[in-house]
Write an enzyme that holds these catalytic residues in place. Structure first.
Site, PDB file in Angstrom:
ATOM      1  N   ASN A  72      -9.218  -8.571  46.221  1.00 47.44           N
ATOM      2  CA  ASN A  72     -10.232  -8.267  45.209  1.00 47.44           C
ATOM      3  C   ASN A  72     -11.167  -9.471  45.090  1.00 47.44           C
ATOM      4  OD1 ASN A  72     -11.715  -7.634  42.955  1.00 47.44           O
ATOM      5  ND2 ASN A  72      -9.997  -7.800  41.516  1.00 47.44           N
ATOM      6  N   LYS A 105     -13.868  -9.764  43.427  1.00 39.67           N
ATOM      7  CA  LYS A 105     -14.566  -9.881  42.136  1.00 39.67           C
ATOM      8  C   LYS A 105     -16.059 -10.137  42.405  1.00 39.67           C
ATOM      9  CE  LYS A 105     -10.183 -11.158  40.244  1.00 39.67           C
ATOM     10  NZ  LYS A 105      -9.405 -11.751  39.192  1.00 39.67           N
ATOM     11  N   HIS A 109      -9.072  -2.157  36.383  1.00 40.25           N
ATOM     12  CA  HIS A 109      -8.755  -3.592  36.440  1.00 40.25           C
ATOM     13  C   HIS A 109      -8.911  -4.195  35.041  1.00 40.25           C
ATOM     14  CE1 HIS A 109      -8.986  -7.849  37.335  1.00 40.25           C
ATOM     15  NE2 HIS A 109      -8.373  -7.566  38.465  1.00 40.25           N
ATOM     16  N   GLU A 122     -10.157  -6.840  34.032  1.00 44.34           N
ATOM     17  CA  GLU A 122     -11.481  -7.412  33.752  1.00 44.34           C
ATOM     18  C   GLU A 122     -12.493  -6.312  33.423  1.00 44.34           C
ATOM     19  OE1 GLU A 122     -11.845  -9.934  37.239  1.00 44.34           O
ATOM     20  OE2 GLU A 122     -10.173 -11.133  36.495  1.00 44.34           O
ATOM     21  N   GLU A 175      -0.597  -5.943  37.223  1.00 47.21           N
ATOM     22  CA  GLU A 175      -1.217  -7.267  37.167  1.00 47.21           C
ATOM     23  C   GLU A 175      -1.156  -7.802  35.739  1.00 47.21           C
ATOM     24  OE1 GLU A 175      -4.309  -7.884  40.480  1.00 47.21           O
ATOM     25  OE2 GLU A 175      -5.281  -6.756  38.887  1.00 47.21           O
ATOM     26  N   GLY A 224      -5.822 -15.216  37.797  1.00 51.87           N
ATOM     27  CA  GLY A 224      -6.758 -16.336  37.884  1.00 51.87           C
ATOM     28  C   GLY A 224      -6.286 -17.591  37.178  1.00 51.87           C
ATOM     29  N   SER A 250      -2.399 -14.313  40.678  1.00 51.07           N
ATOM     30  CA  SER A 250      -2.169 -15.616  41.309  1.00 51.07           C
ATOM     31  C   SER A 250      -1.242 -15.540  42.530  1.00 51.07           C
ATOM     32  CB  SER A 250      -1.637 -16.626  40.288  1.00 51.07           C
ATOM     33  OG  SER A 250      -2.618 -16.881  39.288  1.00 51.07           O
ATOM     34  N   GLY A 307      -6.631 -11.924  44.238  1.00 57.99           N
ATOM     35  CA  GLY A 307      -7.973 -12.320  43.837  1.00 57.99           C
ATOM     36  C   GLY A 307      -8.397 -13.586  44.556  1.00 57.99           C
ATOM     37  N   GLY A 308      -8.224 -14.713  43.890  1.00 60.14           N
ATOM     38  CA  GLY A 308      -8.725 -15.998  44.392  1.00 60.14           C
ATOM     39  C   GLY A 308      -8.328 -16.302  45.829  1.00 60.14           C
TER      40      GLY A 308
HETATM   41  P1  PGA Z   1      -5.935 -13.639  41.122  1.00 56.11           P
HETATM   42  O1  PGA Z   1      -6.605 -12.224  40.738  1.00 56.11           O
HETATM   43  O2  PGA Z   1      -5.164 -13.447  42.401  1.00 56.11           O
HETATM   44  O3  PGA Z   1      -7.096 -14.583  41.288  1.00 56.11           O
HETATM   45  O4  PGA Z   1      -5.028 -14.020  39.994  1.00 56.11           O
HETATM   46  C1  PGA Z   1      -5.905 -11.024  40.920  1.00 56.11           C
HETATM   47  C2  PGA Z   1      -6.721  -9.853  40.436  1.00 56.11           C
HETATM   48  O5  PGA Z   1      -7.398  -9.957  39.397  1.00 56.11           O
HETATM   49  O6  PGA Z   1      -6.724  -8.783  41.075  1.00 56.11           O
END
Ligand code: PGA
Length: 249
Positions: free
Chosen positions: A11, A13, A97, A99, A168, A174, A211, A232-233
């Site tokens: 992802n 973002k 999601h 967010e 999640e 994040g 994470s 994500g990251g």
């Molecule tokens: P993250 O994000 O791996 O940066 O924690 C995961 C996500 O929001 O799908």
């Protein structure tokens, strides 16, 4: 031993332009090769869907959008429909999601998005997960149960091949603070049990997200109810994302 094929989805973002996506996808396809041990997908911003799909044509890596509107068309400034996503060459979409929920996507919309995106032919990765306050209050199970039941309100058993659920925990997204393998397992087992009220729980793929990194991915995905990862990251660099894909095999 589960026969579920793992899925590792990245992802992005709000990262990467079309040209950046093209460069990334070309590099990723080279690292992942023709026969990865897991299904692999990237989730670029809408503006990079088409460039990503073009760069990944002929590779086993799929492209999913990060959200999708519940309506087919109309006065929805800033939103895009399932048909628009499919026309870019993408095959799926994240829905719900945390967010997006924080930006105002409601439970009712999420349930309609799941239904209508599946009807349109997209694979849906439905996201759920609790806040730190909810976890501290001991209400994780009740929270996730409510989210899943609500999001699957219009889903039926035959939708199983078009549905994946990602657990999640918001406190792990994040933050660098990953759920422990035990916490991830417990929550993914709850997701599977609740979803099994609607679809075949044994067939459903349940991902962990929050994470995930090359350092922790193998242990998380080795849990019996964790069938892959939503990253994500660590999905923003081809090398780290490919390392997580390799850890799924
Ligand atoms: P993250 O994000 O791996 O940066 O924690 C995961 C996500 O929001 O799908």
């Amino acid at each position: 031993m589960s026969t579920r094929r793992p899925l590792v989805a990245g992802n992005w973002k709000m990262h990467k332009t079309g040209p950046e996506a093209r460069e990334f996808c070309t590099a990723l396809a080279g690292l992942v090769g023709d026969a990865p041990a897991a299904d692999v997908a990237v989730c670029p911003p809408y503006t990079a869907l088409e460039a990503s799909a073009e760069a990944l044509a002929g590779s086993p890596i799929a492209v999913y959008a990060q959200n999708v509107h519940e309506n087919e068309k109309g006065a929805h400034t800033g939103d895009i429909s399932s048909a628009m996503i499919l026309a870019t060459g993408a095959q799926g979409a994240l829905v719900g999601h945390s967010e997006r929920r924080a930006e105002g996507d409601t439970d009712g919309q999420i349930a309609l998005r799941v239904r209508n995106a599946i009807d349109a032919g997209l694979l849906v990765v439905l996201c759920c997960g609790e806040s730190l306050d909810t976890r501290k209050a001991g209400e994780t199970e009740a929270w996730v149960t409510r989210q899943i039941r609500s999001a699957l309100e219009h889903v039926t058993a035959s939708d199983i091949t078009s549905l994946v659920i990602a657990y999640e925990p918001i406190w792990a997204i994040g933050t660098g603070e990953t759920a422990s393998p035990v916490q991830a397992q417990e929550a993914c087992a709850i997701v599977r049990r609740v979803a099994a009220e609607t679809v075949d729980g044994e067939a459903l793929r349940v991902l962990y997200g929050g994470s995930v990194s090359p350092a922790n991915a193998a242990e998380l995905m080795a849990q019996p109810d964790v069938d892959g990862a939503l990253v994500g990251g660590a999905s923003l660099e081809p090398e780290s994302f490919a390392a997580i894909v390799a850890a799924a095999g």
